[in-house]
Enzyme design. Structure first.
Site, mmCIF file in Angstrom:
data_model
loop_
_atom_site.group_PDB
_atom_site.id
_atom_site.type_symbol
_atom_site.label_atom_id
_atom_site.label_comp_id
_atom_site.label_asym_id
_atom_site.label_seq_id
_atom_site.Cartn_x
_atom_site.Cartn_y
_atom_site.Cartn_z
ATOM 1 N N PRO A 291 0.822 -1.210 0.000
ATOM 2 C CA PRO A 291 0.000 0.000 0.000
ATOM 3 C C PRO A 291 0.855 1.259 0.000
ATOM 4 O O PRO A 291 1.909 1.315 0.632
ATOM 5 C CB PRO A 291 -0.791 -0.121 1.306
ATOM 6 C CG PRO A 291 0.115 -0.919 2.205
ATOM 7 C CD PRO A 291 0.806 -1.894 1.296
ATOM 8 N N CYS A 361 4.326 28.559 -16.717
ATOM 9 C CA CYS A 361 4.031 29.119 -18.034
ATOM 10 C C CYS A 361 3.494 28.024 -18.944
ATOM 11 O O CYS A 361 4.107 27.638 -19.944
ATOM 12 C CB CYS A 361 5.286 29.759 -18.621
ATOM 13 S SG CYS A 361 4.964 30.750 -20.077
ATOM 14 N N TYR A 390 2.056 10.901 -4.299
ATOM 15 C CA TYR A 390 2.384 11.246 -5.691
ATOM 16 C C TYR A 390 2.407 12.742 -5.973
ATOM 17 O O TYR A 390 2.380 13.143 -7.119
ATOM 18 C CB TYR A 390 1.425 10.543 -6.659
ATOM 19 C CG TYR A 390 1.420 9.058 -6.479
ATOM 20 C CD1 TYR A 390 2.496 8.274 -6.887
ATOM 21 C CD2 TYR A 390 0.356 8.422 -5.849
ATOM 22 C CE1 TYR A 390 2.513 6.908 -6.691
ATOM 23 C CE2 TYR A 390 0.359 7.052 -5.652
ATOM 24 C CZ TYR A 390 1.434 6.301 -6.074
ATOM 25 O OH TYR A 390 1.450 4.952 -5.868
#
Length: 431
Positions: A291, A361, A390
């Site tokens: 996990p 940008c 993540y």
């Protein structure tokens, strides 16, 4: 939706584990990754307790480093009795530097380099999870040259459709990871591995995908993998002693998500394993899972400072923050949904049809679109929830933006675990 450990105080500020976000921002600035240490440890305890009580003595969960890799997370995993899986030399190096026990590290990856394999072998890593025949041959060569006996696993594609986003489905035959059962390549890999004197095949591994809310795919994967273990015994006479079904349990990003509780996910998996082994006369293997998101995902909150408000009449309102795709690229990659709240106040007029824009940008540098916020004002603190998995791991220096700091909060206290990058850090490798 507020994740565990979050609440609004009487001053209308958001508090995380008793810490006022305004005070956190005053001390550490923004963007800021805030990790709830109590929640991380609680999730680890739930995994280790259930597995120790319901599977063989050699069984344990491994934290998936790709979700969040830093020295402090490995220290916590060590203290909580977890194993870890790593997918690169960098993750492996970080775990070892944190003092994590090498024999409880599983090394994954579909293209491990020779240098990474040598580094792993010389440090006595617990298992090398082999992904392909090229790696199998290379690993045997390195092990032979170093006169080492190396415990390995094989990554298997069980052919399970986990109904997740295409980018995070990994268990089907058309995947860059592992050996497929149905075309015979998995059995071929097993037989080749058994001919190598310096490799000891102990484990079969699979991973069917990520952000899964249904227990059925996991149970199906157990049946397929145990069936393959039985086939291996029938063809070779040996029993695989370890089964690793990877990770994939989902986290709650918005109210629309309905992830299983850890125990509600593991209980049917345990029943499936026990029953299938008994019915098919298979010795129960040691059991491992990996996990990541379900341990650290909801434990993370990212704080930003609202920098500009741009109202495009009859179109939308853009609210710009001092971070974006450099610290959270998941929306740009696959439109990942998040809960965003105004952490500076929780009462007042609600503004709709807001797009949260980052400072990069790029027109695709967005965090969310079409959301509602309570009375957003320039200088407010915005909180994006469930960013523990993540986000830091995938952060970049695009546009030469420095990576944020990370803190741990616990019981009304906070401490720095990753320093904010400086401009000097950006050029330290330039020549």
């Amino acid at each position: 939706m507020l994740t565990p450990g979050l609440e609004f105080g009487t001053n209308e500020h958001l508090f995380i584990e008793g810490c006022d976000v305004a005070e956190l921002v005053k001390e550490y600035s923004t963007p800021l990754y805030v990790m709830n240490e109590n929640l991380i440890r609680s999730n680890c305890k739930r995994y280790t307790k259930f597995i120790s009580e319901n599977f063989k003595d050699g069984s344990f969960p491994c934290f998936a480093s790709k979700a969040l890799s830093c020295l402090e997370i490995y220290r916590i995993m060590k203290e909580e009795g977890m194993g870890v899986d790593v997918v690169s030399g960098g993750e492996l190096y970080t775990a070892l530097k944190a003092g994590f026990p090498a024999d409880r590290i599983f090394f994954h990856g579909n293209n491990k380099t020779s240098d990474e394999l040598e580094f792993a072998l010389k440090n006595g890593i617990g298992r090398i999870i082999v992904d392909n025949l090229t790696e199998l041959h290379t690993l045997n060569k390195i092990a032979t040259e170093n006169n080492l006996k190396v415990k390995i696993g094989l990554r298997i594609k069980p052919g399970i459709d986990a109904h997740t986003h295409d980018y995070i489905r990994t268990g089907q035959i058309d995947s860059k990871f592992g050996f497929a059962i149905e075309n015979g390549e998995a059995m071929e890999a097993v037989k080749i591995a058994l001919t190598y004197n310096n490799l000891v095949l102990t484990q079969l591994h699979c991973h069917i995908g990520s952000q899964i809310f249904d227990k059925t795919p996991f149970c199906d994967a157990v049946k397929v993998m145990l069936g393959f273990i039985s086939d291996i015994h029938n063809e070779t006479g040996m029993w695989i002693s370890e089964l690793n079904i990877g990770g994939g349990l989902g986290a709650k990003y918005t109210d629309a998500d309905t992830p299983l509780e850890i125990e509600d996910y593991l209980a049917p998996v345990a029943d499936t394993l026990h029953n299938f082994c008994k019915e098919n006369n298979i010795p129960e293997p040691d059991f491992h899972i990996e996990p990541g998101r379900s341990i650290v995902g909801e434990a993370g909150t990212t704080l930003y400072t609202l920098g500009a408000i741009k109202d495009i009449k009859d179109v939308r309102t853009y609210i710009s923050v001092d971070g974006g795709m450099a610290d959270n690229i998941r929306y740009a990659l696959y439109n990942a949904e998040y809960t965003v709240i105004n952490a500076s106040r929780n009462t007042g007029k609600v503004m709709d049809n807001i797009t949260i824009a980052g400072k990069c940008c790029e027109s695709g540098d967005l965090i969310q679109e079409g959301i509602s916020l309570v009375n957003p004002q320039v200088g407010d603190i915005l909180a994006v929830l469930t960013t523990g998995a993540y986000n830091y791991s995938m952060a970049s220096n695009y546009n030469r933006i420095t990576k944020p700091a990370m803190i741990m909060v616990k019981d009304n206290t906070h401490r720095l675990v990753i320093k904010r990058e400086s401009y000097d850090d950006l050029i330290k490798n330039d020549i």
